[in-house]
Write an enzyme that holds these catalytic residues in place. Structure first.
Site, PDB file in Angstrom:
ATOM      1  N   CYS A 384      42.718 -55.314  23.851  1.00 44.70           N
ATOM      2  CA  CYS A 384      41.701 -54.833  22.911  1.00 44.70           C
ATOM      3  C   CYS A 384      42.249 -54.826  21.484  1.00 44.70           C
ATOM      4  CB  CYS A 384      41.160 -53.479  23.375  1.00 44.70           C
ATOM      5  SG  CYS A 384      39.470 -53.223  22.793  1.00 44.70           S
ATOM      6  N   HIS A 510      39.536 -54.586  28.826  1.00 42.15           N
ATOM      7  CA  HIS A 510      40.584 -53.712  29.377  1.00 42.15           C
ATOM      8  C   HIS A 510      40.829 -54.030  30.850  1.00 42.15           C
ATOM      9  CE1 HIS A 510      40.786 -50.719  26.037  1.00 42.15           C
ATOM     10  NE2 HIS A 510      39.604 -51.236  25.783  1.00 42.15           N
ATOM     11  N   GLU A 512      43.242 -53.167  32.604  1.00 42.77           N
ATOM     12  CA  GLU A 512      43.898 -52.037  33.289  1.00 42.77           C
ATOM     13  C   GLU A 512      42.916 -51.163  34.064  1.00 42.77           C
ATOM     14  OE1 GLU A 512      43.395 -52.343  30.074  1.00 42.77           O
ATOM     15  OE2 GLU A 512      43.151 -50.437  29.013  1.00 42.77           O
TER      16      GLU A 512
HETATM   17  N1  GLN Z   1      39.410 -50.340  17.343  1.00 39.89           N
HETATM   18  C1  GLN Z   1      39.047 -51.584  17.930  1.00 39.89           C
HETATM   19  C2  GLN Z   1      37.544 -51.775  17.994  1.00 39.89           C
HETATM   20  O1  GLN Z   1      36.810 -50.835  17.929  1.00 39.89           O
HETATM   21  C3  GLN Z   1      39.683 -51.750  19.306  1.00 39.89           C
HETATM   22  C4  GLN Z   1      39.256 -50.729  20.316  1.00 39.89           C
HETATM   23  C5  GLN Z   1      40.162 -50.650  21.514  1.00 39.89           C
HETATM   24  O2  GLN Z   1      41.337 -51.038  21.455  1.00 39.89           O
HETATM   25  N2  GLN Z   1      39.683 -50.085  22.612  1.00 39.89           N
HETATM   26  O3  GLN Z   1      37.075 -52.869  18.121  1.00 39.89           O
END
Ligand code: GLN
Length: 534
Positions: A384, A510, A512
């Site tokens: 992410c 994600h 995970e």
């Molecule tokens: N801050 C970033 C976004 O909002 C990544 C979010 C995250 O890593 N879950 O796109």
């Protein structure tokens, strides 16, 4: 055939952090291993509508389900233990309960009645519990009540349990998890805090049926008898829960203590023969007997509280066992990393994972780490924000866009390689407005991602607002960044990789969240494998 769902409640006494989530998941695992369909629900007594707006330092990681619910991290344990997905219905907070009661009141659904904690709030709580039973999917619904008995904010939940016990009679049982503290000076386990905690439950009208006693030392027969006498519980329903070397041992400890059989008996069910735990035991065997180890850096800005990255560290445990190795995580604070110290901090590692996150703090440290991994061919997995940082790093140092950034960190950047989508720009509310939950992703043939997943179409869970900016797509591709996973509907870039590298991958989703004991996530398994060949 309609299922007569049985309801099991798990309350906690004496202190918080006793592991109600793990006990609930362990009991569910045992019931599942006997062939029963089971789900677990967490009721959280705080007023946030969901944990999505909470800082990870408050309650650790925010876990995301397929249907896009932002939930308590215990749901991650439920999925990792049971290998079945949870949903919005599996996590309810006081905020959500009040929100829906107040909405109904505004719509006039209470027909002029005074709206009160009892019965309106308690009815809403009961409905949320029964809703899982009504799906007809589960023979057992295990409901974990967050907080500790005696907390003001969990009172309506305990009251709901009292009412349901009355309503369901034999289809319902209550397990109370408590602590027997050990007094070193007198060399004794003490029962008094448990007695008090049960007295408090009794004051609220709830008689626990089973006591699960967390303890650092074996709980003798005499102690069990004493607790049984003071707490109106059958002596064989007082069981010990010793500290375990891993949470994944707890189902076996509970099996030894016959927790599943005690609960089935209370609910008037003759236990199915046989307990199928072979896969689980195989995993534990591998976990306990690794033939090698590998050191991987986990780079994030919440590393002081390891629960902030719970699903990631658990996914490494699953992937490690799959590779017959122990993954040693080196928790590195991204704020501590600079261009100057990066070599000394990362040179002993066999791979780095750059973690998800929000906001500017620690961002440059993450970017420096990724530059190091790219240039030194160190295996890298970015999740992410970690993926977004890899895009920024590539833009700055390969495309020479010196000012490249995400618009989240620098709204004035001249090269917003990570940006908001049009439909996110008008959003003013923070809660539940990100791209959340499972989305499809199509993998390009001939890429690392495609070979790891072994299929073309995958679904992974998202939780972010910002995206790879497709205006730069061609520039990146021409310079050698492989855009290996694309959302087929929106054309959004979900996976990036670099071909001339042992393992360099950033994923907008994600992985995970979907790693379980019985289904370790392929990206983690392959990443650990790549680190092992370093
Ligand atoms: N801050 C970033 C976004 O909002 C990544 C979010 C995250 O890593 N879950 O796109």
């Amino acid at each position: 055939m309609s299922i007569n769902t049985k309801y099991i409640f798990v309350t906690g006494g004496v202190t918080s952090s006793l592991g109600k989530g793990i006990i609930s998941a362990s009991l569910a695992k045992l019931l599942q291993a006997r062939g029963y369909t089971t789900t677990i629900q967490k009721l959280d007594p705080y007023i946030n509508v969901d944990p999505g707006t909470l800082n990870p330092y408050e309650h650790g990681e925010c876990y995301v389900t397929d249907d896009g619910a932002e939930t308590d991290l215990d749901l991650g344990h439920y999925e990792r233990f049971l290998n079945t997905p949870t949903s919005q219905a599996n996590n309810v907070t006081t905020g959500r309960i009040y929100q829906s009661v107040i909405e109904k009141e505004r719509k006039g659904e209470f027909l002029g009645k005074t709206v009160q904690v009892i019965p309106h709030i308690t009815d809403e709580i009961k409905n949320r519990i029964k809703a899982l039973g009504k799906t007809g999917l589960y023979q057992f619904v295990i409901t974990e009540i967050g907080g500790t008995v005696g907390d003001i904010e969990s009172l309506p939940y305990i009251e709901a349990v009292r009412q349901l016990k009355w309503e369901f009679e034999n289809d319902c049982t209550v397990i109370h998890l408590t602590l027997l503290p050990y007094l070193a000076t007198s060399g004794e386990l003490k029962t008094k805090p448990t007695q008090h905690s049960v007295k408090l439950l009794l004051e609220y009208g709830v008689q626990p049926d089973v006591l699960v006693c967390r303890s650092e030392y074996p709980v003798t027969k005499d102690i069990k008898k004493k607790l049984a006498l003071f707490c109106n519980v059958a002596a064989d329903s007082v069981i010990e829960a010793l500290d375990a070397s891993t949470i994944y041992e707890v189902p076996l400890l509970m099996e030894k203590e016959k927790l599943d059989l005690i609960v089935l008996k209370k609910l008037g069910i003759t236990a199915n023969e046989g307990l199928k735990l072979e896969n689980w035991k195989n995993f534990l065997n591998k976990f306990h007997n690794p033939t090698k180890s590998v050191k991987i850096g986990l780079i994030g800005k919440y590393v002081e509280l390891k629960d902030s990255y719970k699903s990631i560290s658990e996914a490494f445990i699953h992937a490690g066992a799959q590779n017959d190795c122990r993954v040693e995580l080196d928790w590195i604070h991204s704020e501590s990393l600079t261009e100057e110290n990066i070599d000394s901090k990362l040179k002993n590692l066999k791979g780095i994972l750059v973690a998800p996150g929000f906001g500017n703090r620690g961002i440059e440290g993450k970017i420096s780490a990724i530059k190091y991994a790219r240039e030194n061919k160190l295996p890298f997995l970015g999740i992410c924000l970690g993926m977004q940082c890899a895009v920024i790093e590539f833009a700055r140092h390969v495309l020479n866009l010196k000012d490249a950034h995400s618009r989240e960190m620098n709204p004035a950047t001249s090269s917003p390689v990570i940006d908001l989508l049009e439909n996110q720009k008008s959003i003013s509310h923070m809660g539940g407005t990100m791209r959340l939950g499972a989305y499809p992703c199509e993998l390009e043939d001939g890429t690392l991602a495609r070979s790891i997943y072994g299929s073309k179409n995958i679904f992974e869970r998202h939780r972010h607002r910002y995206e790879f900016n497709n205006e730069y797509k061609k520039e990146f591709e021409d310079a050698g960044l492989v855009l290996s996973g694309i959302n087929p509907r929106a054309g959004l870039v979900e996976i990036i990789e670099i071909a001339d590298h042992p393992f360099f991958m950033g994923v907008q989703f994600h992985p995970e969240y979907k790693s379980t004991v019985e289904n370790p996530h392929p990206l983690f398994v392959s990443f650990v494998k790549a680190a092992l060949s370093e």
